[in-house]
Design an enzyme around this catalytic site. Structure first.
Site, PDB file in Angstrom:
ATOM      1  N   ARG A  57       0.808  -1.216   0.000  1.00  0.00           N
ATOM      2  CA  ARG A  57       0.000   0.000   0.000  1.00  0.00           C
ATOM      3  C   ARG A  57       0.836   1.257   0.000  1.00  0.00           C
ATOM      4  O   ARG A  57       0.520   2.207  -0.710  1.00  0.00           O
ATOM      5  CB  ARG A  57      -1.066  -0.020   1.079  1.00  0.00           C
ATOM      6  CG  ARG A  57      -0.670  -0.015   2.479  1.00  0.00           C
ATOM      7  CD  ARG A  57      -1.767  -0.645   3.319  1.00  0.00           C
ATOM      8  NE  ARG A  57      -1.784  -2.064   3.078  1.00  0.00           N
ATOM      9  CZ  ARG A  57      -2.812  -2.748   2.600  1.00  0.00           C
ATOM     10  NH1 ARG A  57      -3.940  -2.170   2.392  1.00  0.00           N
ATOM     11  NH2 ARG A  57      -2.687  -4.025   2.379  1.00  0.00           N
ATOM     12  N   THR A  58       1.877   1.306   0.780  1.00  0.00           N
ATOM     13  CA  THR A  58       2.638   2.552   0.841  1.00  0.00           C
ATOM     14  C   THR A  58       3.333   2.831  -0.488  1.00  0.00           C
ATOM     15  O   THR A  58       3.278   3.941  -1.017  1.00  0.00           O
ATOM     16  CB  THR A  58       3.653   2.527   2.004  1.00  0.00           C
ATOM     17  OG1 THR A  58       2.950   2.264   3.216  1.00  0.00           O
ATOM     18  CG2 THR A  58       4.367   3.862   2.123  1.00  0.00           C
ATOM     19  N   LYS A  87      24.850  -8.477   0.023  1.00  0.00           N
ATOM     20  CA  LYS A  87      26.057  -8.712   0.811  1.00  0.00           C
ATOM     21  C   LYS A  87      27.108  -7.630   0.628  1.00  0.00           C
ATOM     22  O   LYS A  87      28.027  -7.513   1.423  1.00  0.00           O
ATOM     23  CB  LYS A  87      26.628 -10.075   0.445  1.00  0.00           C
ATOM     24  CG  LYS A  87      26.951 -10.199  -1.044  1.00  0.00           C
ATOM     25  CD  LYS A  87      27.667 -11.499  -1.392  1.00  0.00           C
ATOM     26  CE  LYS A  87      27.817 -11.598  -2.908  1.00  0.00           C
ATOM     27  NZ  LYS A  87      28.843 -12.547  -3.323  1.00  0.00           N
ATOM     28  N   ARG A 109      11.352   3.327   2.254  1.00  0.00           N
ATOM     29  CA  ARG A 109      11.042   2.468   3.392  1.00  0.00           C
ATOM     30  C   ARG A 109      12.285   1.653   3.723  1.00  0.00           C
ATOM     31  O   ARG A 109      12.984   1.167   2.823  1.00  0.00           O
ATOM     32  CB  ARG A 109       9.895   1.525   3.056  1.00  0.00           C
ATOM     33  CG  ARG A 109       9.732   0.407   4.090  1.00  0.00           C
ATOM     34  CD  ARG A 109       8.390  -0.237   4.043  1.00  0.00           C
ATOM     35  NE  ARG A 109       7.361   0.702   4.437  1.00  0.00           N
ATOM     36  CZ  ARG A 109       6.075   0.382   4.600  1.00  0.00           C
ATOM     37  NH1 ARG A 109       5.669  -0.844   4.380  1.00  0.00           N
ATOM     38  NH2 ARG A 109       5.191   1.294   4.965  1.00  0.00           N
ATOM     39  N   HIS A 137       6.400   6.520  10.849  1.00  0.00           N
ATOM     40  CA  HIS A 137       5.766   6.353   9.547  1.00  0.00           C
ATOM     41  C   HIS A 137       4.943   7.638   9.352  1.00  0.00           C
ATOM     42  O   HIS A 137       3.719   7.617   9.419  1.00  0.00           O
ATOM     43  CB  HIS A 137       4.883   5.108   9.553  1.00  0.00           C
ATOM     44  CG  HIS A 137       4.432   4.651   8.210  1.00  0.00           C
ATOM     45  ND1 HIS A 137       4.626   5.406   7.064  1.00  0.00           N
ATOM     46  CD2 HIS A 137       3.774   3.518   7.796  1.00  0.00           C
ATOM     47  CE1 HIS A 137       4.107   4.755   6.035  1.00  0.00           C
ATOM     48  NE2 HIS A 137       3.603   3.620   6.439  1.00  0.00           N
TER      49      HIS A 137
END
Lengths: 309, 309, 309
Positions: A57-58, A87, A109, A137
């Site tokens: 959703r974000t 890595k 995010r 958030h």
């Protein structure tokens, strides 16, 4: 706050006026979403969506917001498809100084607290925190507040119950910092003992003089509150059901105020029963629409284009 | 070379004039990136970004370049999200004959040598090699050369030290083939014995009469070179640090020419110390900006749109 | 059918007139693809491509179709990059009521039968089934029919051999339901005993009075058919080669009608030999081009824009 060129990292940085400025621009943009159309005020800009942690959703909400404003989008949906996450462990400072040459703003995010802020330190472009670890958030917090304003009609003078894992759910600090900017807000916090707010969040809301108390059962305040903010309480629970005292369902809402609205950042588990969908209180799907509008407003503001709407 | 409709597979195919043509178009496009804006000379075209191997910078750089020119982008960031890369093992010939019906040009990264060339054999649309196995990375080579031209002012008459795993790092052959087209270029190669150039690359640069020699320690030439091209030396190293003789750091640069520039294709590990960032020699972040500009130039040229700028 | 705002879930829902309407719009859009250009009749719209199961061709084909019409695209290519697909197990109903706030139409692939239909029940925006489980793949069926029309010149009065795993390959039911709408179509079905059509599909085609029979070897009908629809027969086969009776190759096609066309939804394994590529019968790569055109037509129709072409 002069929004142009600014990073959106924490709702601690927002004054009441800042929040209201976002809402004012959001109100002007709402018809774009309602009419399912697009404008071109950001047609010369590119947004990078850097999702080091999966999200439907974000990420889609940010991409939709940028597309509705006419902008271009590139990015990644998963750290694993990026060397930045593998890595080789490129430092976030290096990633920032590279990515700023590809895009004009970033929505990011990250699974670790503080990474968007760290990225923003090194990138000259505006950075929007799309959720970092268990920290904050802020765009979710803003859209929650905007939903309250639109659906309840006010944010001042409300009583709100928040039922959540307060410790790990990053939206909770953002929501509390936002609520603290409004007048006569009374907050009831409900969570298992082990999932109470982190100390720094208690410190912050005390400093902000937010009027809050902690309760043990949803039913203690069900008849008094204007807003219920339901959220997952998931850690260590495995497949065990959410204990009843944290569950929001239609039966409990029978005792609620007529105008009560129920929010949830989604996705939900069993803490918010499907039968609430059919009550007049449910607003969690509208919330996602307000999410696009709020993010459109933020993008418009950080690019200094609010006068072009 | 008439660029329109051509594949960009190897810098072996580029004459000096071809490289300078790319730079000429890049110079005309630079302001688009500097002003963070977009034009629409490719608004009728779609670029497919086919990344069979993860990448942040190359993929986002191509997508940014296409978006800045007004074009559309589709593709995949990981072979795993494509049947083309899974157990069904569709031949690259079939993938090519399918994809050419979806997009108007392709930027392709593949973990195997020669796959973009193989794809190009079957697709009628232009194909840009975005890095294949340990073979070549021609757009990285071009952007490295462009960075040298812009930041040092010339490519002729330079002395360059390349410190890298020469065997596995695909940009090295591309860079050498590009450098060989210029006059009075002297190249010092530094790598562990087991990571020297592949035989075919030695053969190619000998045939091209590139003036190169191999050294054992960065400090042998630090006071003479105009450019240091630092790069990872990673295989078999695991978590062991890069041996000091291959490390570029601020202390060693104290002995360098005043105008020396340091490049690195990024991401870097410990072979390029963070303290170099604060010296006047660092140009590796600018390099990523030149990467977008160079790729914009290539896209403009393969679509024959250089007169529309 | 009034296409505007409609879901495209199954070819069972299409009348002959509906199919011909799609073809009529496709014919008008074909030049866009042939000339490799873009128009802007959907510039105000956003398509969400929700692929809960990996796909190259279907996803890129939809994205290309939307981009060629000027629209914007967002979505995901893999359930794993979406919470919607992870352990939180958000219901498809919730996903639908969220996503409809981000995009104006959805093209959805799901590993489970019926999921696009379930999504469509909850979302107010049009939903196009991009393949669900072993149920249906209606846009593939439409593009197959369109390919027959364009390359053979008719769909009525044809004899077609379908060689496929009929049970698991979701395009087969869609293709059969489409063929059943035309006149004098004779269908020969060839598959291993354990991969015959599912009972409900038999029931449907019987009800639709499709003229079909089942054969045991491709060579029984090779000299009679106008179309061969080859497809993978993969389950339980592991790495064992496809039994010869199901293989289409150039040698067998020597006995075919001069105008026979060979289709395959791709990707192919050994059931369709590469040597067919060089015969005049191969049309499976053209099929992918018709796929973009067909999807452009569907997108145009569900947005009610066919008069804007």
């Amino acid at each position: 706050m002069d929004f142009e060129g600014r990073d959106i990292l924490s709702l601690l940085d927002f004054s009441r006026e800042d929040i209201e400025k976002v809402f004012e621009v959001a109100d002007k943009l709402e018809h774009i979403v309602n009419q399912r159309t697009r404008i071109d005020i950001l047609k010369d800009k590119i947004l990078g969506t850097l999702f080091f942690q999966p999200s439907t959703r974000t990420r889609l909400s940010f991409e939709s917001a940028m597309l509705r404003l006419g902008g271009g989008v590139t990015g990644f949906a998963d750290a694993k498809v990026s060397r930045a996450g593998d890595k080789y462990k490129e430092s976030i400072a290096d990633t920032a100084r590279v990515i700023e040459n590809y895009v004009d703003a970033v929505a990011m995010r990250h699974y670790e607290d503080g990474m968007p802020a760290e990225f923003a330190k090194y990138a000259e472009i505006p950075v929007i925190n799309g959720g970092d670890g268990s920290n904050e958030h802020p765009t979710q917090g803003l859209l929650d507040l905007y939903t309250i304003k639109k659906e309840l009609g006010r944010i001042d003078d409300i009583e709100i119950l928040i039922v959540s894992d307060m410790k790990n759910e990053r939206v909770i600090p953002s929501l509390l910092y936002g609520l603290a900017k409004f007048d006569d807000v009374k907050v009831h916090l409900l969570s298992p003992e082990e999932f109470k707010l982190k100390k720094e969040v208690y410190d912050n809301i005390k400093k902000m003089k937010l009027d809050y108390n902690e309760i043990n059962n949803l039913e203690e305040v069900i008849d008094k509150v204007d807003v219920i903010y339901s959220n997952v309480i998931r850690e260590k629970r495995g497949d065990a059901p959410t204990p009843d005292q944290y569950v929001v369902n239609a039966k409990k809402l029978e005792k609620a105020k007529k105008d009560l609205i129920v929010l949830h950042p989604l996705p939900r588990l069993d803490e918010l029963s499907d039968d609430v969908d059919f009550t007049p209180h449910a607003r969690y799907f509208e919330e996602t629409k307000y999410g696009v509008i709020t993010r459109m407003a933020l993008l418009t503001l950080i690019f200094g284009r609010e006068n072009k709407i």
